[in-house]
Design an enzyme around this catalytic site. Structure first.
Site, PDB file in Angstrom:
ATOM      1  N   GLU A   1       0.861  -1.097  -0.058  1.00  0.00           N
ATOM      2  CA  GLU A   1      -0.156  -0.065   0.000  1.00  0.00           C
ATOM      3  C   GLU A   1       0.850   1.309  -0.062  1.00  0.00           C
ATOM      4  OE1 GLU A   1      -3.085   0.704   2.933  1.00  0.00           O
ATOM      5  OE2 GLU A   1      -2.955  -1.519   3.359  1.00  0.00           O
TER       6      GLU A   1
ATOM      7  N   GLU B   1      -8.911  10.129   4.639  1.00  0.00           N
ATOM      8  CA  GLU B   1      -9.015   8.514   4.457  1.00  0.00           C
ATOM      9  C   GLU B   1     -10.029   8.136   3.328  1.00  0.00           C
ATOM     10  OE1 GLU B   1      -6.932   6.342   5.774  1.00  0.00           O
ATOM     11  OE2 GLU B   1      -6.361   7.016   7.731  1.00  0.00           O
TER      12      GLU B   1
ATOM     13  N   LYS C   1     -15.130   4.713   4.971  1.00  0.00           N
ATOM     14  CA  LYS C   1     -13.928   4.792   5.764  1.00  0.00           C
ATOM     15  C   LYS C   1     -14.206   5.716   7.078  1.00  0.00           C
ATOM     16  CE  LYS C   1     -10.274   2.921   5.161  1.00  0.00           C
ATOM     17  NZ  LYS C   1      -9.206   3.389   4.086  1.00  0.00           N
TER      18      LYS C   1
ATOM     19  N   GLU D   1     -13.310   5.857  -0.962  1.00  0.00           N
ATOM     20  CA  GLU D   1     -14.310   4.715  -0.219  1.00  0.00           C
ATOM     21  C   GLU D   1     -14.743   5.865   0.975  1.00  0.00           C
ATOM     22  OE1 GLU D   1     -12.494   0.909   0.894  1.00  0.00           O
ATOM     23  OE2 GLU D   1     -10.570   2.074   0.525  1.00  0.00           O
TER      24      GLU D   1
END
Length: 346
Positions: free
Chosen positions: A267, A327, A321, A318
């Protein structure tokens, strides 16, 4: 001098072949596909989007039964996460239980097994999931044994993804050392990785380092865009934190006697919103540099001939999250398939 150059070319080619044999092609960028969102496109659309952009590797954080067959059918090589909450079962169940787990999640046979390249057993267990730490290596061993019983251990490598906080020391990179409190888990894990040809998996986020300490991690250094080296470590020079972080892990591996274990970055990425440094322009600069270095097969100052396999986070934003606002904004693509910024994966 010509002989020296020829020797360097041979060494670089050998390093690339060894890395490919360890489960993946470091010359191609991979992309993570997180699924914590309410507006995500169908898996078939996500798979088609990856292929249309020349991306043939993806990391999934769990064996999602909707995503796996769609991605396998599209010819995408798979890194599949084993959720932390499965580790206690996998640790206690032995190889037969691990084989049952592989079969129940569609990973033991068929097209999905044919595209499976890595099992990432647990995610950042040593960072914030200490309950699972004693179960991590036994689970890895059992899964490796189960894969061996299927004849898949040569094609599928078993490892575990770690936060960069697994290092107790990272500055300068040559002083890299693992957290002594975690060595009871790390030593047997490193032995397993070395014995099976699997990489040490690292989640590395220079963006988060910059946000946490902007005075000591300038934006240009986090982006890898410094005109001049920011860190000098003996004869080695670092203009970007990504290289410095990877090399600190390499130094830590060497310190423990496992210098032959490759490092794969499972990641890394840069968000587009949620913080002053989180802009589409900065995301394009950082992620574009990661894709470009993967395409060129470059290594790091400490391992110049060993390309680093990299997975960018994340395919889409997303919105489910938790945590800081940024984030939720790591997506390289919007839900309609349009790039969030200009980036070339060729």
């Amino acid at each position: 001098m010509a002989t020296l150059r020829f020797g360097c070319v041979l060494l670089a080619a050998l390093a690339a072949l060894l890395a490919a044999a360890a489960g993946g092609d470091p010359g191609k960028i991979g992309v993570c596909h997180g699924r914590v969102g309410g507006n995500l496109p169908a898996p078939e659309a996500a798979a088609a989007l990856l292929r249309s952009n020349g991306i043939t590797k993806a990391r999934l954080f769990l064996p999602d039964p909707a995503v796996l067959p769609a991605f396998a059918a599209a010819g995408i090589d798979l890194t599949v996460g084993v959720p932390n909450e499965n580790l206690t079962f996998l640790s206690a169940a032995g190889p037969e239980g691990a084989l049952q787990w592989l079969r129940s999640n569609g990973l033991a046979a068929g097209p999905v097994a044919g595209r499976l390249r890595y099992l990432a057993v647990g995610n950042e267990v040593l960072y914030n999931n200490q309950f699972y730490a004693p179960h991590l290596v036994p689970a890895m061993r059992n899964l490796h044994a189960a894969l061996a019983s299927l004849g898949l251990d040569g094609a599928v490598k078993v490892s575990s993804a770690h936060a960069s906080s697994v290092l107790a020391s990272s500055y300068p990179p040559s002083a890299g050392a693992f957290d002594a409190a975690q060595m009871d888990v790390l030593r047997p894990m490193l032995r397993l990785l070395a014995d099976t040809g699997a990489p040490f998996m690292l989640n590395a986020y220079p963006f988060i380092s910059h946000v946490g300490d902007p005075a000591n991690v300038p934006l240009a250094y986090a982006l890898g865009a410094s005109d001049e080296p920011v860190v000098r470590d003996g004869a080695l020079a670092y203009a970007g934190l990504f290289d410095a972080t990877v090399d600190a892990v390499v130094a830590a591996l060497e310190r423990e006697g496992f210098g032959g274990v490759p490092v794969a970055v499972t990641e890394t990425g840069w968000p587009t919103a949620g913080h002053p440094a989180a802009t589409p322009e900065n995301a394009a600069a950082y992620n574009g540099r990661m894709a470009e270095r993967a395409a060129r097969g470059v290594g790091t100052p400490r391992r110049p001939g060993a390309p680093v396999e990299v997975f960018l986070f994340d395919l889409y934003d997303e919105d489910g999250k938790t945590g800081a606002e940024f984030e939720r904004h790591f997506g390289i693509f919007r839900a309609d398939g349009v790039k969030a910024y200009n980036i070339n994966f060729a």
